[in-house]
Design a protein around this motif. Structure first.
Motif, PDB file in Angstrom:
ATOM      1  N   ALA A   1      -2.093  -0.558  -0.415  1.00  0.00           N
ATOM      2  CA  ALA A   1      -2.248  -0.500  -1.789  1.00  0.00           C
ATOM      3  C   ALA A   1      -0.464  -1.045  -2.016  1.00  0.00           C
ATOM      4  CB  ALA A   1      -2.470   0.867  -2.330  1.00  0.00           C
ATOM      5  N   VAL A   2       0.447  -0.652  -1.398  1.00  0.00           N
ATOM      6  CA  VAL A   2       1.924  -0.882  -1.527  1.00  0.00           C
ATOM      7  C   VAL A   2       1.414  -2.348  -0.878  1.00  0.00           C
ATOM      8  CG1 VAL A   2       4.204  -0.708   0.038  1.00  0.00           C
ATOM      9  CG2 VAL A   2       2.733   1.292  -0.879  1.00  0.00           C
ATOM     10  N   LEU A   3       1.647  -3.069   0.040  1.00  0.00           N
ATOM     11  CA  LEU A   3       0.991  -4.361  -0.102  1.00  0.00           C
ATOM     12  C   LEU A   3       0.265  -5.741  -1.150  1.00  0.00           C
ATOM     13  CD1 LEU A   3       1.012  -4.531   3.908  1.00  0.00           C
ATOM     14  CD2 LEU A   3       2.615  -4.422   2.574  1.00  0.00           C
ATOM     15  N   ARG A   4      -0.543  -5.074  -1.639  1.00  0.00           N
ATOM     16  CA  ARG A   4      -0.934  -4.999  -2.547  1.00  0.00           C
ATOM     17  C   ARG A   4      -0.014  -5.097  -3.708  1.00  0.00           C
ATOM     18  NH1 ARG A   4      -5.607  -3.035  -0.672  1.00  0.00           N
ATOM     19  NH2 ARG A   4      -6.786  -4.824   0.813  1.00  0.00           N
ATOM     20  N   ARG A   5       0.016  -4.253  -3.911  1.00  0.00           N
ATOM     21  CA  ARG A   5       0.989  -4.650  -5.098  1.00  0.00           C
ATOM     22  C   ARG A   5       2.215  -5.349  -5.260  1.00  0.00           C
ATOM     23  NH1 ARG A   5       0.083   1.069  -5.825  1.00  0.00           N
ATOM     24  NH2 ARG A   5       1.275   2.418  -3.869  1.00  0.00           N
TER      25      ARG A   5
END
Ligand SMILES: CC(C)(COP(=O)(O)OP(=O)(O)OC[C@H]1O[C@@H](n2cnc3c(N)ncnc32)[C@H](O)[C@@H]1OP(=O)(O)O)[C@@H](O)C(=O)NCCC(=O)NCCS
Length: 193
Positions: free
Chosen positions: A150-154
């Motif tokens: 989720a961090v990387l997608r954000r």
């Protein structure tokens, strides 16, 4: 080979400071999360004892300056408001020829859920693309690490590959997800706000 790059520390973001890790003063704060089995489940070390943390922080692997490809900078993530050290992030300069880097991060669980890692990694990407002039930054994670994905997608990173049982990691075969962003994509995203 290479050139010395020492970002201007501390790096100041909206809510955080990123600064070099202090091999003495930071041991307890780093130990507070690097000793937690849940926090280190998907990172390549630990759980670490206090002595492990002290040894690691004192080692030459923990740097804040890039001098040659292969070097990694590891930075403390500090809350501006309280001065508390709540995690650490790293940027690897993987290749000079391919102008490639990699990011990694860990935060104390007490501070999850506020977007701090995303904010810290935005600053790392800024160093990567604007100062180190990289072309591409990757992140490689365990596919079960949903919070990390989720961090990387954000951050606007693209999921590019799923490597099935790619690593024998902490006693089991683990499947890796690879994410990446190019310099031009990162710039376009920033320009778009
Ligand atoms: C991976 C890890 C760093 C993610 O931490 P995180 O706090 O979820 O990540 P962020 O800092 O991006 O915060 C995002 C969360 O804050 C919320 N948030 C609150 N305010 C926010 C803001 N201003 N901006 C962005 N997000 C915000 C988001 O909605 C999100 O919450 P959600 O997960 O409930 O949707 C953390 O789980 C961790 O340290 N894990 C252990 C170490 C690890 O596995 N590292 C990665 C190895 S590859």
């Amino acid at each position: 080979m290479g050139r010395v790059l020492r970002p201007d520390y501390p790096i100041v973001t909206e809510r955080l400071l990123l600064r070099p890790l202090d091999p003495v003063a930071d041991v307890d704060a780093v130990h507070a999360y690097q000793s937690l089995p849940d926090a280190v489940r998907y990172v390549p070390y630990g759980p670490r004892s206090r002595a492990d943390v002290a040894e690691n922080l004192a080692s030459s692997r923990i740097r804040s300056t890039f001098e040659t490809p292969g070097h990694t900078i590891s930075l403390a993530v500090v809350l501006r408001e309280s001065g508390a050290l709540i995690g650490d992030v790293m940027l690897v300069w993987s290749s000079e020829v391919h102008r490639r880097g990699e990011i990694g991060y860990i935060l104390h669980p007490d501070h999850h859920g506020h977007g701090y890692v995303t904010e810290a990694c935005e600053a790392l990407l800024h160093i990567a693309f604007e100062q180190l002039e990289l072309h591409r930054v990757v992140a490689r994670i365990d596919e079960r690490n949903a919070a990390s994905a989720a961090v990387l997608r954000r951050l606007g990173m693209r999921e590019e590959a799923r490597l099935v049982e790619n690593e024998w990691f902490k006693g089991e075969w683990t499947t890796e997800l690879d994410f990446a962003v190019l310099a031009r994509e990162w710039r376009e995203r920033r320009a778009a706000g």
